[in-house]
Motif scaffolding. Structure first.
Motif, PDB file in Angstrom:
ATOM      1  N   PRO A   1       0.850  -1.204   0.000  1.00 16.92           N
ATOM      2  CA  PRO A   1       0.000   0.000   0.000  1.00 16.92           C
ATOM      3  C   PRO A   1       0.886   1.255   0.000  1.00 16.92           C
ATOM      4  N   TRP A   2       0.516   2.223  -0.838  1.00 17.55           N
ATOM      5  CA  TRP A   2       1.274   3.472  -0.894  1.00 17.55           C
ATOM      6  C   TRP A   2       1.127   4.229   0.409  1.00 17.55           C
ATOM      7  N   LEU A   3       2.092   5.091   0.707  1.00 16.40           N
ATOM      8  CA  LEU A   3       2.040   5.894   1.925  1.00 16.40           C
ATOM      9  C   LEU A   3       0.936   6.931   1.825  1.00 16.40           C
ATOM     10  N   THR A   4       0.273   7.135   2.948  1.00 19.45           N
ATOM     11  CA  THR A   4      -0.723   8.214   3.003  1.00 19.45           C
ATOM     12  C   THR A   4       0.027   9.538   3.001  1.00 19.45           C
ATOM     13  N   PRO A   5      -0.652  10.646   2.759  1.00 17.87           N
ATOM     14  CA  PRO A   5       0.056  11.937   2.817  1.00 17.87           C
ATOM     15  C   PRO A   5       0.752  12.193   4.155  1.00 17.87           C
ATOM     16  N   ASP A   6       0.109  11.831   5.271  1.00 17.10           N
ATOM     17  CA  ASP A   6       0.746  12.026   6.582  1.00 17.10           C
ATOM     18  C   ASP A   6       1.971  11.114   6.743  1.00 17.10           C
ATOM     19  N   GLU A   7       1.848   9.856   6.312  1.00 13.50           N
ATOM     20  CA  GLU A   7       2.975   8.927   6.388  1.00 13.50           C
ATOM     21  C   GLU A   7       4.125   9.398   5.499  1.00 13.50           C
ATOM     22  N   GLN A   8       3.781   9.864   4.308  1.00 15.38           N
ATOM     23  CA  GLN A   8       4.803  10.353   3.391  1.00 15.38           C
ATOM     24  C   GLN A   8       5.506  11.588   3.956  1.00 15.38           C
ATOM     25  N   GLU A   9       4.751  12.479   4.570  1.00 13.95           N
ATOM     26  CA  GLU A   9       5.363  13.663   5.183  1.00 13.95           C
ATOM     27  C   GLU A   9       6.301  13.265   6.320  1.00 13.95           C
ATOM     28  N   ALA A  10       5.877  12.319   7.162  1.00 16.08           N
ATOM     29  CA  ALA A  10       6.725  11.865   8.268  1.00 16.08           C
ATOM     30  C   ALA A  10       8.004  11.228   7.725  1.00 16.08           C
ATOM     31  N   TRP A  11       7.865  10.353   6.726  1.00 16.13           N
ATOM     32  CA  TRP A  11       9.021   9.662   6.171  1.00 16.13           C
ATOM     33  C   TRP A  11       9.977  10.644   5.510  1.00 16.13           C
ATOM     34  N   ARG A  12       9.458  11.511   4.663  1.00 13.94           N
ATOM     35  CA  ARG A  12      10.327  12.461   3.956  1.00 13.94           C
ATOM     36  C   ARG A  12      10.975  13.459   4.908  1.00 13.94           C
ATOM     37  N   SER A  13      10.266  13.870   5.938  1.00 12.82           N
ATOM     38  CA  SER A  13      10.861  14.768   6.933  1.00 12.82           C
ATOM     39  C   SER A  13      12.008  14.076   7.656  1.00 12.82           C
ATOM     40  N   PHE A  14      11.801  12.809   8.000  1.00 16.65           N
ATOM     41  CA  PHE A  14      12.862  12.043   8.654  1.00 16.65           C
ATOM     42  C   PHE A  14      14.084  11.928   7.744  1.00 16.65           C
ATOM     43  N   ILE A  15      13.868  11.611   6.470  1.00 19.35           N
ATOM     44  CA  ILE A  15      14.983  11.461   5.532  1.00 19.35           C
ATOM     45  C   ILE A  15      15.715  12.789   5.355  1.00 19.35           C
ATOM     46  N   ARG A  16      14.986  13.878   5.210  1.00 13.98           N
ATOM     47  CA  ARG A  16      15.634  15.199   5.086  1.00 13.98           C
ATOM     48  C   ARG A  16      16.433  15.522   6.347  1.00 13.98           C
ATOM     49  N   LEU A  17      15.847  15.249   7.510  1.00 14.18           N
ATOM     50  CA  LEU A  17      16.541  15.478   8.780  1.00 14.18           C
ATOM     51  C   LEU A  17      17.824  14.661   8.833  1.00 14.18           C
ATOM     52  N   GLN A  18      17.720  13.386   8.529  1.00 13.55           N
ATOM     53  CA  GLN A  18      18.887  12.507   8.575  1.00 13.55           C
ATOM     54  C   GLN A  18      19.962  12.997   7.608  1.00 13.55           C
ATOM     55  N   ASP A  19      19.583  13.291   6.379  1.00  8.60           N
ATOM     56  CA  ASP A  19      20.560  13.734   5.374  1.00  8.60           C
ATOM     57  C   ASP A  19      21.253  15.027   5.796  1.00  8.60           C
ATOM     58  N   LYS A  20      20.478  15.999   6.242  1.00 12.37           N
ATOM     59  CA  LYS A  20      21.072  17.286   6.642  1.00 12.37           C
ATOM     60  C   LYS A  20      21.952  17.133   7.875  1.00 12.37           C
ATOM     61  N   LEU A  21      21.468  16.418   8.874  1.00 18.71           N
ATOM     62  CA  LEU A  21      22.222  16.251  10.109  1.00 18.71           C
ATOM     63  C   LEU A  21      23.517  15.498   9.861  1.00 18.71           C
ATOM     64  N   VAL A  22      23.435  14.372   9.166  1.00 15.26           N
ATOM     65  CA  VAL A  22      24.631  13.573   8.883  1.00 15.26           C
ATOM     66  C   VAL A  22      25.597  14.375   8.022  1.00 15.26           C
ATOM     67  N   GLY A  23      25.074  15.083   7.024  1.00 18.62           N
ATOM     68  CA  GLY A  23      25.933  15.887   6.155  1.00 18.62           C
ATOM     69  C   GLY A  23      26.670  16.978   6.903  1.00 18.62           C
TER      70      GLY A  23
END
Length: 171
Positions: free
Chosen positions: A5-27
């Protein structure tokens, strides 16, 4: 294979926010380490794990498993760190098949020099913006997700081991 099942808009926002956070923080942390101490984030990860280990040594494959690296990546990285004098490789005398990775005095100096500035950056970028309650919640959520990852087999998420080393053969 059945489509998940595709991610709901809320799930997608949570996932993408986490990935952006991880990428920026690690970088940012990685750039700081490189600029301030001439250590890569990978160097720092290896050295931290070795300083946490008894006698500053870990079996090669245990270290690779801990940091979630393929055997070839670990091998190449340890070779580079060895050339710089940060670690050494020692043969496993018990069975002669594998090796230990051991932190050197130069590696200990490098990590002890880098750690205070790294901790300062972690505090500024991650700890200080959160309240104590938010930090506790973040830690609880992270632990729950880590437990799930540690309990799942690679096959359950569609990634099967490819080599004997990935299947847990030691040393």
């Amino acid at each position: 294979m059945k489509q998940p099942p595709w991610l709901t808009p809320d799930e997608q926002e949570a996932w993408r926010s986490f990935i952006r956070l991880q990428d920026k923080l690690v970088g940012r942390l990685a750039r700081g380490l490189q600029t301030e101490s001439k250590l890569s984030a990978a160097d720092y990860t290896v050295l931290v794990n070795l300083t946490d280990a008894p006698e500053g040594r870990l079996r090669f494959l245990d270290l690779a498993k801990t940091v979630e690296w393929e055997k070839s990546r670990m091998s190449h990285h340890i070779a580079r760190m060895t050339k710089r004098g940060l670690v050494t490789r020692e043969e496993c005398t018990a069975d002669g098949r594998g090796a230990f990775v051991v932190i050197t005095q130069a590696g200990r100096i490098a990590i002890s020099t880098a750690a205070p500035r790294h901790v300062q950056a972690v505090r500024r970028l991650f700890i200080d913006p959160l309240t104590p309650e938010e930090l506790t919640t973040f830690a609880q959520l992270s632990k729950r997700l880590l437990e799930q990852l540690e309990n799942d087999s690679p096959q359950e998420v569609g990634f099967a081991p490819h080599t004997q080393e990935d299947r847990g053969i030691d040393c």
